[in-house]
Design a protein around this motif. Structure first.
Motif, PDB file in Angstrom:
ATOM      1  N   ARG A 319     -25.337 117.967  69.382  1.00  0.00           N
ATOM      2  CA  ARG A 319     -26.367 116.945  70.370  1.00  0.00           C
ATOM      3  C   ARG A 319     -25.931 117.312  71.684  1.00  0.00           C
ATOM      4  NH1 ARG A 319     -30.657 119.414  67.371  1.00  0.00           N
ATOM      5  NH2 ARG A 319     -30.271 118.892  65.348  1.00  0.00           N
ATOM      6  N   THR A 320     -26.216 117.637  72.705  1.00  0.00           N
ATOM      7  CA  THR A 320     -25.745 117.553  73.544  1.00  0.00           C
ATOM      8  C   THR A 320     -27.092 116.904  75.000  1.00  0.00           C
ATOM      9  OG1 THR A 320     -27.082 119.428  75.480  1.00  0.00           O
ATOM     10  CG2 THR A 320     -24.776 120.049  74.000  1.00  0.00           C
ATOM     11  N   ALA A 321     -27.667 116.423  74.282  1.00  0.00           N
ATOM     12  CA  ALA A 321     -28.491 116.009  75.317  1.00  0.00           C
ATOM     13  C   ALA A 321     -27.643 114.656  75.250  1.00  0.00           C
ATOM     14  CB  ALA A 321     -29.751 115.060  74.625  1.00  0.00           C
ATOM     15  N   LEU A 322     -26.844 113.679  74.126  1.00  0.00           N
ATOM     16  CA  LEU A 322     -26.248 112.476  74.205  1.00  0.00           C
ATOM     17  C   LEU A 322     -24.697 112.372  75.398  1.00  0.00           C
ATOM     18  CD1 LEU A 322     -28.017 112.760  71.626  1.00  0.00           C
ATOM     19  CD2 LEU A 322     -26.532 110.565  70.557  1.00  0.00           C
ATOM     20  N   GLY A 323     -25.453 113.737  75.732  1.00  0.00           N
ATOM     21  CA  GLY A 323     -23.659 113.593  76.304  1.00  0.00           C
ATOM     22  C   GLY A 323     -22.292 113.681  75.963  1.00  0.00           C
ATOM     23  N   ARG A 324     -21.979 114.537  77.718  1.00  0.00           N
ATOM     24  CA  ARG A 324     -19.966 114.758  77.159  1.00  0.00           C
ATOM     25  C   ARG A 324     -19.276 113.810  77.532  1.00  0.00           C
ATOM     26  NH1 ARG A 324     -15.405 118.178  78.449  1.00  0.00           N
ATOM     27  NH2 ARG A 324     -14.628 118.797  76.864  1.00  0.00           N
ATOM     28  N   LEU A 325     -18.414 113.093  76.075  1.00  0.00           N
ATOM     29  CA  LEU A 325     -17.803 112.163  75.979  1.00  0.00           C
ATOM     30  C   LEU A 325     -16.420 112.280  75.641  1.00  0.00           C
ATOM     31  CD1 LEU A 325     -19.152 109.325  75.485  1.00  0.00           C
ATOM     32  CD2 LEU A 325     -20.664 110.368  76.998  1.00  0.00           C
ATOM     33  N   LYS A 326     -15.852 111.041  75.187  1.00  0.00           N
ATOM     34  CA  LYS A 326     -15.180 110.741  73.825  1.00  0.00           C
ATOM     35  C   LYS A 326     -15.932 109.931  73.197  1.00  0.00           C
ATOM     36  CE  LYS A 326     -10.872 111.519  76.275  1.00  0.00           C
ATOM     37  NZ  LYS A 326      -8.958 111.049  76.130  1.00  0.00           N
ATOM     38  N   HIS A 327     -16.540 110.561  72.466  1.00  0.00           N
ATOM     39  CA  HIS A 327     -18.515 109.714  71.512  1.00  0.00           C
ATOM     40  C   HIS A 327     -16.646 108.736  70.752  1.00  0.00           C
ATOM     41  CE1 HIS A 327     -21.778 110.728  73.382  1.00  0.00           C
ATOM     42  NE2 HIS A 327     -21.548 112.170  73.215  1.00  0.00           N
ATOM     43  N   GLU A 328     -17.116 107.188  70.593  1.00  0.00           N
ATOM     44  CA  GLU A 328     -16.736 106.926  69.501  1.00  0.00           C
ATOM     45  C   GLU A 328     -17.330 106.851  68.444  1.00  0.00           C
ATOM     46  OE1 GLU A 328     -14.085 105.463  68.898  1.00  0.00           O
ATOM     47  OE2 GLU A 328     -14.468 104.567  66.836  1.00  0.00           O
ATOM     48  N   GLY A 329     -18.468 106.745  68.436  1.00  0.00           N
ATOM     49  CA  GLY A 329     -19.717 106.937  66.941  1.00  0.00           C
ATOM     50  C   GLY A 329     -20.619 107.235  67.899  1.00  0.00           C
ATOM     51  N   ALA A 330     -21.824 106.961  66.453  1.00  0.00           N
ATOM     52  CA  ALA A 330     -23.290 107.109  66.784  1.00  0.00           C
ATOM     53  C   ALA A 330     -23.905 106.068  66.179  1.00  0.00           C
ATOM     54  CB  ALA A 330     -23.669 108.966  66.842  1.00  0.00           C
ATOM     55  N   GLY A 338     -41.122 102.719  67.765  1.00  0.00           N
ATOM     56  CA  GLY A 338     -40.800 104.048  66.386  1.00  0.00           C
ATOM     57  C   GLY A 338     -39.850 105.301  67.037  1.00  0.00           C
ATOM     58  N   ARG A 339     -40.287 105.174  68.461  1.00  0.00           N
ATOM     59  CA  ARG A 339     -38.555 106.263  68.699  1.00  0.00           C
ATOM     60  C   ARG A 339     -36.834 105.225  68.486  1.00  0.00           C
ATOM     61  NH1 ARG A 339     -39.346 106.101  74.920  1.00  0.00           N
ATOM     62  NH2 ARG A 339     -39.964 103.595  74.464  1.00  0.00           N
ATOM     63  N   ALA A 340     -36.364 106.782  68.337  1.00  0.00           N
ATOM     64  CA  ALA A 340     -35.064 106.841  68.016  1.00  0.00           C
ATOM     65  C   ALA A 340     -34.347 106.602  68.820  1.00  0.00           C
ATOM     66  CB  ALA A 340     -34.606 107.997  67.221  1.00  0.00           C
ATOM     67  N   VAL A 341     -33.043 105.357  68.633  1.00  0.00           N
ATOM     68  CA  VAL A 341     -31.844 104.798  69.945  1.00  0.00           C
ATOM     69  C   VAL A 341     -30.609 105.461  68.944  1.00  0.00           C
ATOM     70  CG1 VAL A 341     -31.389 102.806  71.273  1.00  0.00           C
ATOM     71  CG2 VAL A 341     -34.052 103.142  70.948  1.00  0.00           C
ATOM     72  N   VAL A 342     -29.566 105.558  70.053  1.00  0.00           N
ATOM     73  CA  VAL A 342     -28.502 106.224  69.385  1.00  0.00           C
ATOM     74  C   VAL A 342     -28.028 105.095  69.943  1.00  0.00           C
ATOM     75  CG1 VAL A 342     -26.971 107.790  68.983  1.00  0.00           C
ATOM     76  CG2 VAL A 342     -29.883 108.053  68.354  1.00  0.00           C
ATOM     77  N   TYR A 343     -27.130 104.274  70.115  1.00  0.00           N
ATOM     78  CA  TYR A 343     -26.209 103.963  70.993  1.00  0.00           C
ATOM     79  C   TYR A 343     -24.417 104.372  70.639  1.00  0.00           C
ATOM     80  CZ  TYR A 343     -29.287  99.969  71.603  1.00  0.00           C
ATOM     81  OH  TYR A 343     -29.998  98.693  71.236  1.00  0.00           O
ATOM     82  N   THR A 344     -23.596 104.589  71.459  1.00  0.00           N
ATOM     83  CA  THR A 344     -22.161 105.338  71.218  1.00  0.00           C
ATOM     84  C   THR A 344     -21.142 104.982  72.605  1.00  0.00           C
ATOM     85  OG1 THR A 344     -21.039 107.237  71.509  1.00  0.00           O
ATOM     86  CG2 THR A 344     -23.113 107.838  72.859  1.00  0.00           C
ATOM     87  N   GLY A 345     -20.242 104.777  72.452  1.00  0.00           N
ATOM     88  CA  GLY A 345     -19.720 103.594  73.284  1.00  0.00           C
ATOM     89  C   GLY A 345     -18.160 105.170  73.761  1.00  0.00           C
ATOM     90  N   ASP A 346     -17.700 105.045  74.577  1.00  0.00           N
ATOM     91  CA  ASP A 346     -17.195 106.051  74.628  1.00  0.00           C
ATOM     92  C   ASP A 346     -15.498 105.311  74.894  1.00  0.00           C
ATOM     93  OD1 ASP A 346     -15.484 108.022  76.860  1.00  0.00           O
ATOM     94  OD2 ASP A 346     -17.125 108.738  78.317  1.00  0.00           O
ATOM     95  N   GLU A 351     -14.166 103.120  80.369  1.00  0.00           N
ATOM     96  CA  GLU A 351     -15.546 104.101  80.180  1.00  0.00           C
ATOM     97  C   GLU A 351     -16.321 103.281  79.782  1.00  0.00           C
ATOM     98  OE1 GLU A 351     -15.226 106.855  81.016  1.00  0.00           O
ATOM     99  OE2 GLU A 351     -14.054 106.981  81.678  1.00  0.00           O
ATOM    100  N   TYR A 352     -17.348 103.795  79.610  1.00  0.00           N
ATOM    101  CA  TYR A 352     -19.181 103.212  79.711  1.00  0.00           C
ATOM    102  C   TYR A 352     -19.679 103.212  78.444  1.00  0.00           C
ATOM    103  CZ  TYR A 352     -18.382 104.360  84.260  1.00  0.00           C
ATOM    104  OH  TYR A 352     -17.637 104.698  85.392  1.00  0.00           O
ATOM    105  N   LEU A 353     -20.386 102.348  77.750  1.00  0.00           N
ATOM    106  CA  LEU A 353     -21.383 102.396  77.038  1.00  0.00           C
ATOM    107  C   LEU A 353     -22.355 103.379  77.014  1.00  0.00           C
ATOM    108  CD1 LEU A 353     -22.771 101.280  74.012  1.00  0.00           C
ATOM    109  CD2 LEU A 353     -23.156  98.826  74.813  1.00  0.00           C
ATOM    110  N   TYR A 354     -23.286 104.042  76.683  1.00  0.00           N
ATOM    111  CA  TYR A 354     -24.263 104.695  75.982  1.00  0.00           C
ATOM    112  C   TYR A 354     -25.365 104.539  75.298  1.00  0.00           C
ATOM    113  CZ  TYR A 354     -21.124 106.835  79.392  1.00  0.00           C
ATOM    114  OH  TYR A 354     -20.662 106.933  80.663  1.00  0.00           O
ATOM    115  N   LYS A 355     -26.569 104.575  75.822  1.00  0.00           N
ATOM    116  CA  LYS A 355     -27.382 105.012  74.309  1.00  0.00           C
ATOM    117  C   LYS A 355     -28.450 105.876  74.914  1.00  0.00           C
ATOM    118  CE  LYS A 355     -31.609 100.919  75.941  1.00  0.00           C
ATOM    119  NZ  LYS A 355     -32.380 100.328  75.177  1.00  0.00           N
ATOM    120  N   PHE A 356     -28.592 106.304  73.793  1.00  0.00           N
ATOM    121  CA  PHE A 356     -30.121 107.332  73.795  1.00  0.00           C
ATOM    122  C   PHE A 356     -30.826 107.035  72.986  1.00  0.00           C
ATOM    123  CE2 PHE A 356     -32.409 111.966  72.322  1.00  0.00           C
ATOM    124  CZ  PHE A 356     -31.920 112.344  73.966  1.00  0.00           C
TER     125      PHE A 356
END
Ligand code: FEO
Ligand code: CA
Ligand code: CA
Ligand code: CA
Length: 661
Positions: A319-330, A338-346, A351-356
């Motif tokens: 799922r490339t919409a969540l970015g290319r990085l050193k994803h720790e988890g999801a 009701g939208r889905a939210v995915v948190y992922t650390g790099d 480095e940074y904290l992301y969410k989709f």
């Protein structure tokens, strides 16, 4: 958004009064995040177990009244036609033998890490397990001994099948579990399956068909081979497994010799493969892992990968919409609408904290509508303000002045492919190795493990050529941060899709009895704090607290207790383990040790069944630091057996008890 008129003291006072409201039970239903009202109503509970003392012994310890069962081990066959690993023959070189790789591709994989639980009924579930990376020192005699001359490439050249073995040992295991008195795995379940470094996987989302990935749109399906460095993970509300590709750079070598186009140079600038040899030397047997031979291959890794454990025939997708990085988890939760939210650390220093946030809503009635939910939405990166406020900054092509053709971004595909660069340009906050994220089903609070920041505070030799202030700040208050910390975020309106949040340091890890234990968080004007300054959510009893460091995977149970597993050298030089504390009420931050692992291992997994009865942990790299002929651990088989990374189930022995209650 800033809060200039508000002092940190105001913020803390407001938060403390909010916590009192929460502790008394008021307003909980309104803060329900995942929509599970029963959980939201649950009262906070005492922990209900006698804490263990950290151990340096080669065994798994749990409190009295609990049982730890090894459910499935590295090398256990998933199918009855497959031989079992002979762990006592690893030191003889059995894994060099012909057929070892083929067997491993149908056995439970190596170095288990993140997991996902998918209930089938009360006593049966599917379990997905990540296998992060091989440890050739423990797999192959001669590897450890080659350290003197650094001639590991020669070991692979002489034994090219060992690269194939390692490629079969990583990836994912999907395995059915049944509870008949204890959890055990089901051989020959139709759901059992392995995904390895060689399994075809579809690229999906904005970067699918990007020319740098070596495939043009229209050439369907656009595939990658395999998934690598699968670290932490999570289940989605629609029943799929998200596995995070983390340190993918270490799998690819010869970057320094590659003749790259300017586009590839830029794509790799913030996440370059190894300049010479890769860590595992696969490129000596397989040119796919040689960047000079295959310049775009490594860009197919560093993504979030989605697997449907219920449908073995459905394609696995990156799922490339969540970015290319050193994803720790999801970690996936639902927003209020009701939208889905995915948190992922790099997970790398600074480095940074992301969410989709998905564009469409999760549809519980029509599962097929959720199938590609993660291909469209908004990727955000976090900025932590010193005053306790925070912003989610959208990483959207042409929406931010820094993400346009003028700055070299031609599409959203470029943004996700060069995600770290995009995050730099919009002003994200560099963190001390952001690892796993867990969201409280009681309060909606988001917990982020920052495992370590040993270079925080350094002013020399800024890595990677980017402008970077490595000084301490409010969100990373220790310099240097040897023991790690945990941040607590409250999304505005308790809505996971919010664009702003408030945050505080929940924990500055370490040994509370050794240094100074604070009862209030370090504020911006007090940073940097020393390594031996600790803070445990306001907890004051330094003798009763369990020392721990380097939090990695997290889980919040249905009563709001935070479960923490560790990966690092512990303050009292005990083995890694599992720790738990309430997050609200009078026992907030009262950390107690629940489990201690074997020698050399980190503890991973950390998922609790919906009935609150079982905690699943994984034991990764027992025996690390030793060699195949002289391992430092023999866990779990004992005798002359090689140490075996394994899945462990921990349950109260009293059938009426639940975890953390
Ligand atoms: Fe694979 Fe960041 O731990
Ligand atoms: Ca991890
Ligand atoms: Ca978790
Ligand atoms: Ca780890």
């Amino acid at each position: 958004m800033r809060f200039p008129s508000e002092t940190i003291r105001d913020v803390l006072n407001r938060r403390l009064s909010r916590r009192r409201v929460l502790a008394s039970g008021g307003g909980l239903a309104a803060l329900s995040l995942a929509g599970d009202a029963a959980w939201a109503q649950a009262p906070l509970s005492p922990l209900g177990f006698e804490p263990i003392v950290g151990s340096a012994d080669d065994r798994v310890d749990v409190p009295s009244g609990y049982r730890a069962d090894v459910v499935v081990r590295w090398g256990d066959p998933l199918f009855s036609d497959t031989p079992a690993l002979q762990p006592e023959r690893v030191s003889d070189g059995v894994l060099f033998e012909a057929g070892a790789a083929d067997a491993q591709a149908r056995q439970f994989g190596y170095n288990c890490d993140g997991i996902g639980l998918f209930p089938l009924d009360d006593d049966r579930m599917l379990m997905c397990v990540n296998h992060e990376f091989p440890n050739p020192s423990l797999l192959f005699p001669g590897w450890s001994e080659a350290r003197e001359t650094r001639s590991w490439g020669e070991v692979i050249r002489r034994n090219p099948e060992s690269a194939a073995y390692m490629q079969a040992s990583v990836g994912i295991s999907v395995v059915e579990l049944v509870h008949d008195g204890a959890w055990r795995y089901v051989i020959d379940s139709p759901y059992n399956r392995r995904i390895t470094a060689n399994t075809p996987i579809e690229m999906a989302g904005p970067a699918r068909g990007h020319p740098l990935l070596g495939g043009a749109e229209g050439e369907a399906p656009v595939t990658a081979l395999g998934t690598l460095c699968n670290c932490a993970a999570g289940a989605t509300p629609w029943g799929t497994y998200l596995t995070a590709e983390e340190n993918v750079d270490i799998f690819f070598g010869n970057f320094g010799a590659a003749n790259l186009t300017p586009e590839l140079e830029r794509a790799y600038a913030r996440l370059p493969p190894r300049p010479r040899d890769s860590r595992f030397r696969w490129e000596y047997a397989d040119p796919r892992f040689d960047v000079a031979s295959n310049p775009g291959e490594s860009l197919k890794f560093g993504w979030i990968v989605e697997i449907d454990p219920h449908a073995p025939d459905r394609p696995v997708r990156k799922r490339t919409a969540l970015g290319r990085l050193k994803h720790e988890g999801a970690t996936t939760v639902l927003a209020r609408d009701g939208r889905a939210v995915v948190y992922t650390g790099d997970d790398q220093e600074f480095e940074y904290l992301y969410k989709f946030v998905t564009a469409a809503r999760f549809d519980p009635e029509r599962p097929e509508r959720n199938r590609d939910l993660l291909d469209s939405g908004t990727l955000y990166v976090a900025r932590f303000l010193d005053d306790g406020g925070g912003e989610w900054l959208p990483l959207v092509f042409n929406q931010h002045a820094a993400l346009t053709p003028e700055t070299g971004f031609e599409s959203q595909a470029d943004v996700v492919l060069r995600c770290r660069e995009a995050a730099d340009l919009v002003g994200a906050t560099p963190l001390d190795r952001p690892e796993d994220v867990a969201v409280s089903p009681v309060t909606g609070a988001v917990y982020l493990a920052c495992t370590q920041g040993v270079n925080r505070g350094r002013t020399d030799g800024v890595p990677g050529g980017r402008e970077l202030d490595r000084g301490a700040d409010a969100a990373n208050p220790r310099a240097a941060n040897r023991w790690g910390h945990i941040l607590e975020l409250d999304e505005s309106g308790a809505d996971a899709a919010a664009e702003t949040f408030r945050w505080e340091v929940f924990m500055l890890c370490g040994d509370p009895a050794a240094g100074s234990l604070r009862t209030t968080p370090v504020t911006a004007d007090q940073a940097p704090a020393d390594t031996d300054v600790t803070y445990f959510g306001g907890s004051a009893d330094s003798e009763a607290l369990s020392a721990f460091a380097n939090p990695d995977n997290l889980e919040v149970d249905r009563n709001g207790n935070l479960w923490i597993v560790t990966d690092g050298v512990q303050p009292r030089e005990t083995n890694n383990g599992c720790f738990v504390c309430p997050t609200e009420g009078e026992h907030r931050g009262d950390v107690r040790q629940f489990m201690s692992g074997p020698v050399g291992a980190e503890i991973c997994g950390c998922e609790i069944t919906a009935d609150g009865r079982t905690l699943f942990l994984t034991v990764q790299h027992p025996g690390e630091g030793g060699s195949a002929v002289d391992p430092t651990s023999r866990w779990p088989d004992g005798g002359n057996a090689a140490p075996r990374p394994s899945l462990v189930a921990i349950e109260p022995t009293d059938p009426d008890r639940k975890l953390g209650e």
